[in-house]
Design a protein around this motif. Structure first.
Motif, PDB file in Angstrom:
ATOM      1  N   SER A  33       0.849  -1.180   0.000  1.00 54.88           N
ATOM      2  CA  SER A  33       0.000   0.000   0.000  1.00 54.88           C
ATOM      3  C   SER A  33       0.891   1.239   0.000  1.00 54.88           C
ATOM      4  N   ASN A  34       0.527   2.228  -0.810  1.00 53.53           N
ATOM      5  CA  ASN A  34       1.261   3.499  -0.859  1.00 53.53           C
ATOM      6  C   ASN A  34       2.542   3.463  -1.697  1.00 53.53           C
ATOM      7  N   VAL A  35       2.834   2.326  -2.342  1.00 49.85           N
ATOM      8  CA  VAL A  35       4.084   2.226  -3.098  1.00 49.85           C
ATOM      9  C   VAL A  35       4.024   3.045  -4.392  1.00 49.85           C
ATOM     10  N   GLY A  36       2.805   3.292  -4.880  1.00 50.20           N
ATOM     11  CA  GLY A  36       2.680   4.116  -6.088  1.00 50.20           C
ATOM     12  C   GLY A  36       2.031   3.423  -7.279  1.00 50.20           C
ATOM     13  N   LYS A  37       1.187   2.413  -7.024  1.00 50.48           N
ATOM     14  CA  LYS A  37       0.528   1.682  -8.117  1.00 50.48           C
ATOM     15  C   LYS A  37      -0.390   2.594  -8.939  1.00 50.48           C
ATOM     16  N   SER A  38      -1.267   3.315  -8.235  1.00 47.63           N
ATOM     17  CA  SER A  38      -2.210   4.181  -8.946  1.00 47.63           C
ATOM     18  C   SER A  38      -1.455   5.300  -9.679  1.00 47.63           C
ATOM     19  N   SER A  39      -0.418   5.822  -9.049  1.00 50.40           N
ATOM     20  CA  SER A  39       0.379   6.882  -9.684  1.00 50.40           C
ATOM     21  C   SER A  39       1.062   6.382 -10.948  1.00 50.40           C
ATOM     22  N   SER A  53      -5.052   8.380  -6.628  1.00 52.54           N
ATOM     23  CA  SER A  53      -3.884   8.147  -5.785  1.00 52.54           C
ATOM     24  C   SER A  53      -4.050   9.013  -4.546  1.00 52.54           C
ATOM     25  N   SER A  54      -3.387   8.621  -3.475  1.00 54.68           N
ATOM     26  CA  SER A  54      -3.589   9.327  -2.227  1.00 54.68           C
ATOM     27  C   SER A  54      -2.430   9.067  -1.288  1.00 54.68           C
ATOM     28  N   GLY A  58      -3.905   2.522   1.650  1.00 50.77           N
ATOM     29  CA  GLY A  58      -5.131   1.736   1.684  1.00 50.77           C
ATOM     30  C   GLY A  58      -6.248   2.361   0.868  1.00 50.77           C
ATOM     31  N   LYS A  59      -5.891   3.305   0.001  1.00 52.81           N
ATOM     32  CA  LYS A  59      -6.894   4.005  -0.800  1.00 52.81           C
ATOM     33  C   LYS A  59      -7.626   3.031  -1.742  1.00 52.81           C
ATOM     34  N   THR A  60      -6.869   2.152  -2.396  1.00 49.65           N
ATOM     35  CA  THR A  60      -7.463   1.239  -3.363  1.00 49.65           C
ATOM     36  C   THR A  60      -7.902  -0.030  -2.645  1.00 49.65           C
ATOM     37  N   LYS A 144       9.592   5.716  -7.102  1.00 51.06           N
ATOM     38  CA  LYS A 144       9.931   6.882  -6.271  1.00 51.06           C
ATOM     39  C   LYS A 144      11.430   7.192  -6.343  1.00 51.06           C
ATOM     40  N   ASP A 146      12.842   9.559  -7.654  1.00 51.82           N
ATOM     41  CA  ASP A 146      13.122  10.987  -7.458  1.00 51.82           C
ATOM     42  C   ASP A 146      13.452  11.313  -6.012  1.00 51.82           C
ATOM     43  N   LYS A 147      13.160  10.370  -5.114  1.00 57.73           N
ATOM     44  CA  LYS A 147      13.387  10.632  -3.688  1.00 57.73           C
ATOM     45  C   LYS A 147      14.764  10.200  -3.199  1.00 57.73           C
ATOM     46  N   ALA A 177       7.040   8.444 -10.860  1.00 53.74           N
ATOM     47  CA  ALA A 177       5.801   9.060 -11.350  1.00 53.74           C
ATOM     48  C   ALA A 177       5.913  10.576 -11.254  1.00 53.74           C
TER      49      ALA A 177
HETATM   50  N1  LIG Z   1       7.882  11.524  -5.018  1.00 48.52           N
HETATM   51  C1  LIG Z   1       7.111  10.551  -5.505  1.00 48.52           C
HETATM   52  N2  LIG Z   1       5.919  10.285  -4.928  1.00 48.52           N
HETATM   53  C2  LIG Z   1       5.171   9.281  -5.452  1.00 48.52           C
HETATM   54  C3  LIG Z   1       5.600   8.515  -6.563  1.00 48.52           C
HETATM   55  N3  LIG Z   1       4.652   7.596  -6.817  1.00 48.52           N
HETATM   56  C4  LIG Z   1       3.666   7.783  -5.913  1.00 48.52           C
HETATM   57  N4  LIG Z   1       3.979   8.805  -5.080  1.00 48.52           N
HETATM   58  C5  LIG Z   1       3.164   9.310  -3.953  1.00 48.52           C
HETATM   59  O1  LIG Z   1       2.950   8.249  -3.025  1.00 48.52           O
HETATM   60  C6  LIG Z   1       1.628   8.279  -2.485  1.00 48.52           C
HETATM   61  C7  LIG Z   1       0.911   6.955  -2.781  1.00 48.52           C
HETATM   62  O2  LIG Z   1       0.756   6.790  -4.166  1.00 48.52           O
HETATM   63  P1  LIG Z   1      -0.421   5.865  -4.773  1.00 48.52           P
HETATM   64  O3  LIG Z   1      -0.202   5.853  -6.242  1.00 48.52           O
HETATM   65  O4  LIG Z   1      -1.732   6.312  -4.266  1.00 48.52           O
HETATM   66  O5  LIG Z   1      -0.046   4.453  -4.108  1.00 48.52           O
HETATM   67  P2  LIG Z   1      -0.835   3.054  -4.225  1.00 48.52           P
HETATM   68  O6  LIG Z   1       0.196   2.001  -4.348  1.00 48.52           O
HETATM   69  O7  LIG Z   1      -1.856   3.137  -5.309  1.00 48.52           O
HETATM   70  O8  LIG Z   1      -1.512   2.964  -2.781  1.00 48.52           O
HETATM   71  P3  LIG Z   1      -2.807   2.099  -2.336  1.00 48.52           P
HETATM   72  O9  LIG Z   1      -3.927   2.430  -3.270  1.00 48.52           O
HETATM   73  O10 LIG Z   1      -3.023   2.534  -0.931  1.00 48.52           O
HETATM   74  O11 LIG Z   1      -2.428   0.652  -2.390  1.00 48.52           O
HETATM   75  C8  LIG Z   1       0.953   9.493  -3.126  1.00 48.52           C
HETATM   76  O12 LIG Z   1       1.081  10.579  -2.247  1.00 48.52           O
HETATM   77  C9  LIG Z   1       1.761   9.725  -4.396  1.00 48.52           C
HETATM   78  O13 LIG Z   1       1.751  11.067  -4.816  1.00 48.52           O
HETATM   79  C10 LIG Z   1       6.875   8.833  -7.149  1.00 48.52           C
HETATM   80  O14 LIG Z   1       7.354   8.211  -8.111  1.00 48.52           O
HETATM   81  N5  LIG Z   1       7.573   9.849  -6.588  1.00 48.52           N
END
Ligand SMILES: Nc1nc2c(ncn2[C@@H]2O[C@H](COP(=O)(O)OP(=O)(O)OP(=O)(O)O)[C@@H](O)[C@H]2O)c(=O)[nH]1
Ligand SMILES: [Mg+2]
Length: 207
Positions: A33-39, A53-54, A58-60, A144, A146-147, A177
């Motif tokens: 969760s939060n790894v950036g799938k939706s992004s 994305s959020s 746990g958004k999705t 991520k 860029d971090k 992303a």
């Molecule tokens: N700096 C940076 N932030 C990112 C990147 N990808 C995602 N994020 C941030 O990470 C957070 C989570 O991204 P999501 O794409 O919502 O992650 P997810 O895997 O879909 O999360 P769930 O739906 O909870 O499973 C958001 O605040 C995004 O803006 C990236 O490549 N770089």
């Protein structure tokens, strides 16, 4: 390379029975969760907010289907390892993801995302082994980027490769992303999963 001409949200599904039955190929996304799938979906289809994305993990919570070029689906799966939901709910998602990955005929491959800042978790390692067991093609992505600094990037990629036991020729795609690093490589890889070279028609022989 995949050229995205059209991308649409189809629907969110809570069970396997109601999934689309039109037989389009599917590529699913897995990862913490939060790894950036939706992004990643948003970046690949070049739309800011197609996939929600959020910063709240746990958004999705459902199987979210997006159709690309009316030709294939990207399926955003709920992230694993999210602590702030009840165990019962986590078990329910786990079962749904497991059932989807192990039985979905249309599934052509899985994009597994890892956060480049952290070593793979037990769940990441298990997921990869599990996908291998079911012989599902895996596209590994370290996101991520860029971090982290350039130095950290190569150091952390090495840690990821070691804990996932990657072959010398296996390299996760470094992706962001935020700044678009790796997006073309992802599109290339998607194209290859959807059109594997060995099933391409033989070139016509000259007569
Ligand atoms: N700096 C940076 N932030 C990112 C990147 N990808 C995602 N994020 C941030 O990470 C957070 C989570 O991204 P999501 O794409 O919502 O992650 P997810 O895997 O879909 O999360 P769930 O739906 O909870 O499973 C958001 O605040 C995004 O803006 C990236 O490549 N770089
Ligand atoms: Mg998401």
């Amino acid at each position: 390379m995949l050229v995205v001409k059209k991308a649409e949200f189809v629907s969110s599904f809570v069970d396997m029975k109601s999934l689309p039955d039109d037989n389009l190929p599917e590529i699913a996304l897995v990862g913490r969760s939060n790894v950036g799938k939706s992004s990643l979906i948003n970046k690949v289809v070049n739309r800011k907010n197609l996939a929600k994305s959020s910063s709240t993990p746990g958004k999705t919570r459902t199987l979210n289907y997006y159709v690309i070029n009316s030709a294939f689906y990207m399926v955003d799966l709920p992230g694993y390892g999210f602590a702030r939901v009840s165990k019962a709910e986590r078990d329910k998602w786990g079962k749904m993801i497991e059932k989807y990955l192990s039985s979905r005929k249309q599934l052509r491959g899985v994009i597994q995302l890892l956060d480049i800042r952290h070593p793979p978790t037990e769940n990441d390692i298990m997921m990869k082994q599990w996908l291998e067991h079911f012989e599902i093609p895996i596209l590994l992505i370290a996101t991520k980027t860029d971090k982290v600094s350039r130095n950290e990037k190569s150091k952390n990629l090495a840690v990821i490769r070691k804990s996932l036991n990657l072959e010398p020729d296996q390299m996760p795609i470094a992706f962001s992303a935020e700044n678009g690093e790796g997006v073309d490589a992802v599109k290339e890889a998607l194209d290859e999963i959807l059109n594997p070279p060995d099933v391409e028609p033989e070139p016509e022989l000259e007569s």
